[in-house]
Design an enzyme around this catalytic site. Sequence first.
Site, mmCIF file in Angstrom:
data_model
loop_
_atom_site.group_PDB
_atom_site.id
_atom_site.type_symbol
_atom_site.label_atom_id
_atom_site.label_comp_id
_atom_site.label_asym_id
_atom_site.label_seq_id
_atom_site.Cartn_x
_atom_site.Cartn_y
_atom_site.Cartn_z
ATOM 1 N N ASN A 134 69.098 83.131 -135.452
ATOM 2 C CA ASN A 134 68.936 81.706 -135.775
ATOM 3 C C ASN A 134 68.854 80.783 -134.555
ATOM 4 O OD1 ASN A 134 71.632 82.127 -135.276
ATOM 5 N ND2 ASN A 134 72.371 80.822 -136.936
ATOM 6 N N GLU B 220 81.811 85.801 -132.822
ATOM 7 C CA GLU B 220 81.385 84.487 -133.328
ATOM 8 C C GLU B 220 80.739 84.749 -134.672
ATOM 9 O OE1 GLU B 220 81.992 81.631 -132.050
ATOM 10 O OE2 GLU B 220 82.596 82.104 -129.997
ATOM 11 N N CYS C 153 75.534 78.564 -138.257
ATOM 12 C CA CYS C 153 76.915 78.899 -138.635
ATOM 13 C C CYS C 153 77.731 77.612 -138.748
ATOM 14 C CB CYS C 153 77.533 79.838 -137.619
ATOM 15 S SG CYS C 153 77.387 79.191 -135.945
ATOM 16 N N SER D 192 77.919 70.966 -131.028
ATOM 17 C CA SER D 192 77.881 72.024 -130.010
ATOM 18 C C SER D 192 77.557 71.431 -128.636
ATOM 19 C CB SER D 192 76.801 73.044 -130.378
ATOM 20 O OG SER D 192 77.035 73.551 -131.661
ATOM 21 N N GLU E 86 83.209 80.542 -126.844
ATOM 22 C CA GLU E 86 82.069 80.592 -125.927
ATOM 23 C C GLU E 86 81.794 79.176 -125.431
ATOM 24 O OE1 GLU E 86 78.929 82.595 -128.229
ATOM 25 O OE2 GLU E 86 79.387 84.391 -127.068
HETATM 26 P P1 NAP Z 1 73.777 89.797 -138.725
HETATM 27 O O1 NAP Z 1 73.014 90.434 -139.814
HETATM 28 O O2 NAP Z 1 75.232 90.058 -138.658
HETATM 29 O O3 NAP Z 1 73.059 90.270 -137.379
HETATM 30 C C1 NAP Z 1 73.458 89.808 -136.113
HETATM 31 C C2 NAP Z 1 73.072 90.836 -135.061
HETATM 32 O O4 NAP Z 1 73.792 92.057 -135.304
HETATM 33 C C3 NAP Z 1 71.591 91.221 -135.068
HETATM 34 O O5 NAP Z 1 71.189 91.486 -133.750
HETATM 35 C C4 NAP Z 1 71.596 92.498 -135.901
HETATM 36 O O6 NAP Z 1 70.505 93.339 -135.654
HETATM 37 C C5 NAP Z 1 72.893 93.137 -135.432
HETATM 38 N N1 NAP Z 1 73.451 94.110 -136.369
HETATM 39 C C6 NAP Z 1 73.317 94.161 -137.716
HETATM 40 N N2 NAP Z 1 74.028 95.199 -138.213
HETATM 41 C C7 NAP Z 1 74.637 95.800 -137.152
HETATM 42 C C8 NAP Z 1 75.511 96.923 -137.019
HETATM 43 N N3 NAP Z 1 75.926 97.631 -138.080
HETATM 44 N N4 NAP Z 1 75.944 97.249 -135.783
HETATM 45 C C9 NAP Z 1 75.535 96.547 -134.703
HETATM 46 N N5 NAP Z 1 74.716 95.477 -134.761
HETATM 47 C C10 NAP Z 1 74.277 95.103 -135.977
HETATM 48 O O7 NAP Z 1 73.632 88.224 -138.724
HETATM 49 P P2 NAP Z 1 72.306 87.358 -138.794
HETATM 50 O O8 NAP Z 1 71.793 87.395 -140.181
HETATM 51 O O9 NAP Z 1 71.365 87.743 -137.695
HETATM 52 O O10 NAP Z 1 72.854 85.912 -138.435
HETATM 53 C C11 NAP Z 1 73.389 85.059 -139.380
HETATM 54 C C12 NAP Z 1 74.900 85.074 -139.327
HETATM 55 O O11 NAP Z 1 75.325 84.803 -138.003
HETATM 56 C C13 NAP Z 1 75.527 84.012 -140.193
HETATM 57 O O12 NAP Z 1 76.643 84.527 -140.867
HETATM 58 C C14 NAP Z 1 75.966 82.956 -139.179
HETATM 59 O O13 NAP Z 1 77.023 82.146 -139.625
HETATM 60 C C15 NAP Z 1 76.326 83.797 -138.027
HETATM 61 N N6 NAP Z 1 76.300 83.028 -136.776
HETATM 62 C C16 NAP Z 1 77.473 82.727 -136.185
HETATM 63 C C17 NAP Z 1 77.486 81.960 -135.030
HETATM 64 C C18 NAP Z 1 78.778 81.611 -134.356
HETATM 65 O O14 NAP Z 1 78.727 81.231 -133.201
HETATM 66 N N7 NAP Z 1 79.923 81.706 -135.008
HETATM 67 C C19 NAP Z 1 76.284 81.513 -134.476
HETATM 68 C C20 NAP Z 1 75.095 81.840 -135.107
HETATM 69 C C21 NAP Z 1 75.120 82.612 -136.260
HETATM 70 P P3 NAP Z 1 69.197 93.241 -136.577
HETATM 71 O O15 NAP Z 1 68.580 91.954 -136.259
HETATM 72 O O16 NAP Z 1 68.374 94.396 -136.194
HETATM 73 O O17 NAP Z 1 69.679 93.313 -138.002
#
Ligand code: NAP
Length: 482
Positions: free
Chosen positions: A156, A255, A289, A446, A463
């Site tokens: 994102n 995060e 997020c 942020s 962070e």
């Molecule tokens: P995600 O599905 O958890 O994926 C995040 C990253 O992890 C991607 O690079 C993904 O690779 C990888 N990944 C997925 N499954 C994995 C596994 N089993 N082992 C290791 N790596 C794995 O999250 P997203 O859909 O990309 O992002 C949305 C989420 O991120 C939301 O919940 C949002 O709130 C959160 N977020 C949090 C913050 C914060 O700072 N707190 C900031 C931004 C977003 P692939 O792309 O290949 O699936």
Amino acid sequence: MTSLPIDVPTDLFIAGEWRPATGGGTVAVTDPADGSELARVADARPEDAVAALDAACAAQREWAATAPRERSDLLRAAFEAIMDSAEEMARLMTCEMGKPLAESRAEVTYGAEFLRWFSEEAVRIGGRHGTRPEGGADMVVRPYPVGPCLLITPWNFPLAMATRKLGPALAAGCTTVLKPATLTPLTTLATVRVLEQAGLPRGVVNVVTTTSASAVTKPLMADPRLRKVSFTGSTEVGRILLEQAAPTVLRTSMELGGNAPFLVFDDADLDTTVTAAMQAKFRNIGQACTAANRFLVQRGIADALVERLTAEIDALVVGRGTDEGVTIGPLVDDDAVAKCLELTRDAVDRGATLVRGGEALDGPGHFMQPTLLTDVPADARICAEEVFGPVLPITVFDTEEEAVALANDTEFGLTSYLCTGDMVRARRVVDQLEVGMVGINLGVLSNAAAPFGGVKQSGLGREGGAEGIAEYQSLRYTLTPL
Ligand code: NAP
């Protein structure tokens, strides 16, 4: 194939070289506005990730020993270079992620700022010393780089999520293996190219793109040479990584997801509240997020606020992020649209009123109408789950106590927003909120200079700010007799 605004490397980056994945596999990166292919990037296998960790480990000692000024200069040069190509970077980001161009420009500035901020922190690494309370000995505490780090980022914010990790890791003297999201690797690859051109030594940053995130990162998580994982993404995946971190007692920064409440009290200024609400909800097409997920509004101001928000929503323009005047781009994929529809229907089934939107738009592309729901009951799924899209649900409350209880009634604790004209009330409510960050009378908070992060199941660690670099350091205490 749509042509990209900037030349982007598409191979893996390992030990200072761009190279194809073992077996030559590639994966398509597509434009979420129309599904067209933008590029194909290398699809790494586990052995490529191990090669990346080998390179990071080989470079660790020398990188940790560089002069802080050298690390600082590298980050500063990368900051300048990104700002010099800000427009191309922003267009690239919109191509692969979909956000309106104005928001991509803002992310380039925000993301680059982490490189500048940590270039400044690199030469301010301190420590402390003192006399042992019993006397007769010197106590010295010094931070050291934690060692090779695995950095995993989401789709994102493809530039800022990478620089928010690379900046402090490099400033602290850590080497890295970076795994960007499969949906949006191009901006991250372009950022690493900038670092390379700024003089990054071999092996200090390695990048693996892959469609097999779990299979590729697992061997690294189990490898005792890895000293830290910093993950930004869903709470679900965060939990898996925390389990994988246990056997080697791996240092973690997490995060994770959010479920931000946006509280509006009767004494709030309506204009300020509307501006803040629209930003907190619709920035990044609701895919942040920190996005306001639940609007908790005091009864006396609710009707006026709904009227104003309805007008604002009617003025939003849905379309391709590069088109003039567009304020709401496509969602990242069909699953994201399906989630918005599912949570909207669930709320309506439980008694909410659909004031605007509620439908997906015909393709190509993954577009969702900006949606406004009122009278949302507290047991609706949207009050517990991240909707991650342009859906704004309103629940009415009567008392401050009720508002605080509703706000805290979630497993998450990342961000909260609060609109009020009474700063004494603001302070009182802030003290009771179970979150890592609060925005008062605004919708975006942020900043590279601030510690970003959450409590409860929104994560571990911070962070940005002075705190950000500490995540990549371990302390060593030395006692010397006098
Ligand atoms: P995600 O599905 O958890 O994926 C995040 C990253 O992890 C991607 O690079 C993904 O690779 C990888 N990944 C997925 N499954 C994995 C596994 N089993 N082992 C290791 N790596 C794995 O999250 P997203 O859909 O990309 O992002 C949305 C989420 O991120 C939301 O919940 C949002 O709130 C959160 N977020 C949090 C913050 C914060 O700072 N707190 C900031 C931004 C977003 P692939 O792309 O290949 O699936």
